[in-house]
Design a protein around this motif. Structure first.
Motif, PDB file in Angstrom:
ATOM      1  N   TYR A 148       0.829  -1.889   0.062  1.00 56.58           N
ATOM      2  CA  TYR A 148      -0.055  -0.135   0.225  1.00 56.58           C
ATOM      3  C   TYR A 148       0.154   0.846   0.379  1.00 56.58           C
ATOM      4  CZ  TYR A 148      -2.999   2.969   1.610  1.00 56.58           C
ATOM      5  OH  TYR A 148      -3.739   4.458   2.484  1.00 56.58           O
ATOM      6  N   ALA A 149       1.779   1.423   0.688  1.00 57.42           N
ATOM      7  CA  ALA A 149       3.000   2.634   1.277  1.00 57.42           C
ATOM      8  C   ALA A 149       3.685   2.402  -0.239  1.00 57.42           C
ATOM      9  CB  ALA A 149       3.684   2.280   1.794  1.00 57.42           C
ATOM     10  N   LEU A 150       3.627   1.819  -1.146  1.00 62.24           N
ATOM     11  CA  LEU A 150       4.635   1.801  -2.628  1.00 62.24           C
ATOM     12  C   LEU A 150       3.931   2.186  -3.402  1.00 62.24           C
ATOM     13  CD1 LEU A 150       4.179  -0.431  -4.500  1.00 62.24           C
ATOM     14  CD2 LEU A 150       5.101  -1.668  -3.155  1.00 62.24           C
ATOM     15  N   LYS A 151       2.761   2.609  -3.076  1.00 67.12           N
ATOM     16  CA  LYS A 151       1.303   2.810  -4.553  1.00 67.12           C
ATOM     17  C   LYS A 151       1.228   4.462  -3.722  1.00 67.12           C
ATOM     18  CE  LYS A 151      -1.035  -0.194  -3.237  1.00 67.12           C
ATOM     19  NZ  LYS A 151      -2.127  -0.585  -3.748  1.00 67.12           N
ATOM     20  N   THR A 152       1.443   4.516  -2.311  1.00 65.20           N
ATOM     21  CA  THR A 152       1.235   6.218  -2.114  1.00 65.20           C
ATOM     22  C   THR A 152       2.220   7.311  -2.550  1.00 65.20           C
ATOM     23  OG1 THR A 152      -0.275   5.041   0.291  1.00 65.20           O
ATOM     24  CG2 THR A 152       0.899   7.481  -0.262  1.00 65.20           C
ATOM     25  N   PHE A 153       3.612   6.817  -2.177  1.00 65.27           N
ATOM     26  CA  PHE A 153       4.755   7.065  -2.810  1.00 65.27           C
ATOM     27  C   PHE A 153       5.316   7.477  -4.100  1.00 65.27           C
ATOM     28  CE2 PHE A 153       6.642   4.499   0.728  1.00 65.27           C
ATOM     29  CZ  PHE A 153       5.719   5.140   2.360  1.00 65.27           C
TER      30      PHE A 153
END
Length: 368
Positions: A85-90
């Motif tokens: 999830y975080a890598l998509k946010t970034f």
């Protein structure tokens, strides 16, 4: 060697010496502060993370959409999000900012602060998790094919993202810490390794430790190094020291209850700052430690005190050690960002340019 300046992307006008005058997320102040950094020569601002603070990725997106050219350093704690999830946010934020994102991964050095959001891992377990988390984020940023992962902290199958960063092959990864576990994790994974402002000798030792860890991890390169300070500047040395002692009085008054509630620091970085402060108040040209002692070694807390010329020369001493990113924020966040940008940054850039000229000029042979 280039030099970069990192400021703070604060969301309100509060600091360790004074309470904020408005809400935690004051949109007008947030934009005013970011634009001041852009106007006065800073390269990047940090959007910090705290368990109860405004969510920094959304604040960063808000600023990136309204302030052109200013680079973004987004702080992120792995305990608050799954890495896929975080890598998509970034990646989405890198798209919004047109490729201006760097991500700073915070392992967490205080059990109480981590526990506020349900993190019960030990310190060494947190470093292990952060290292695995960064590896997953890097792979997700760059892999166009589905991949599986099975590790001590995360497990998933057949993941592939449909959003990728603008920067190729990926945004930079920033990391900090002053323990052996931090050196090992950051030495292996970081593009930028962040340190708090210690004396030159101690800083050189930490740089060597990170380089050794990078070599043990099989890297042929080393991270860039960043060091953080709290500059206290004035037109004369006497006025600068008067200002420093006023700030120290405010820190001692405001911070006493905070220190009693938080107890002694658990993280190695803060412990090192307190050890340095216990040995002496003033190091090298201008490094002043009572501000660190007054806050219990809380984060970026050692000061550089003096005229703009003195502080610039002190920063150039760290540059000469191999520090390419200089992080600074004052106690009056907006006004100090303007003063530092107006009076100190040009002097440091001039000093770096002069060093570059000297290195590029061949020595003239002396006739026998």
């Amino acid at each position: 060697m280039p030099v970069e300046f990192l400021g703070i992307g604060g969301t309100n006008d509060g600091s360790e010496t004074s309470p904020r005058s408005g809400p935690s997320f004051d949109k007008q102040y947030t934009l005013r502060l970011a634009r001041a950094h852009q106007e006065y020569g800073w390269d990047r601002v940090l959007f910090a993370y705290g368990s109860g603070s405004p969510e920094p990725a959304q604040v960063a997106a808000y600023v990136a959409d309204r302030v052109e050219d200013l680079q973004i350093l987004l702080a992120h704690r792995p305990n608050v999000s799954y890495p896929t999830y975080a890598l998509k946010t970034f990646a989405t934020l890198d798209q919004i900012s047109d490729g201006r994102l760097t991500v700073h991964f915070i392992t967490g050095g205080n059990d109480h602060e981590q526990g506020r959001e349900g993190d019960v891992l030990t310190k060494d377990e947190r470093y292990s998790r952060t290292r695995e988390y960064i590896q997953i984020v890097k792979q997700g940023w760059t892999s166009r094919e589905p991949f599986d992962h099975e590790g001590p902290h995360y497990s998933f199958k057949d993941f592939v993202s449909d959003v990728f960063p603008v920067q190729q092959p990926r945004p930079r990864v920033s990391f900090g810490g002053s323990s052996a576990a931090a050196y090992a994790a950051g030495g292996a994974e970081a593009d930028i390794y962040c340190l708090w402002g210690e004396p030159l000798a101690e800083t050189a030792q930490q740089i060597a430790s990170v380089k050794e860890a990078a070599a043990r991890a099989g890297r042929t390169d080393v991270p860039k190094f960043q060091v953080a300070f709290r500059p206290i500047i004035a037109p004369t040395e006497e006025l600068a020291w008067e200002k420093a002692h006023r700030i120290l009085g405010d820190l001692q008054r405001v911070g006493a209850n905070r220190r009693r509630l938080s107890g002694p620091p658990q993280n190695a970085g803060s412990q090192r700052l307190l050890e340095v402060a216990a040995k002496g108040e003033l190091y090298d040209r201008a490094l002043w430690t009572p501000t660190a002692a007054a806050t219990g070694g809380a984060g970026n807390s050692t000061a550089l005190v003096g005229t703009p010329e003195t502080v610039a020369e002190a920063l150039l001493d760290y540059y000469d050690l191999g520090v390419e990113i200089l992080s600074a924020r004052g106690y009056d966040i907006l006004d100090d960002a303007i003063d530092f940008g107006r009076h100190v940054i040009p002097l440091v850039r001039e000093g770096v340019a002069e060093r570059d000229r000297q290195q590029a000029t061949p020595l003239t042979p002396v006739a026998p």
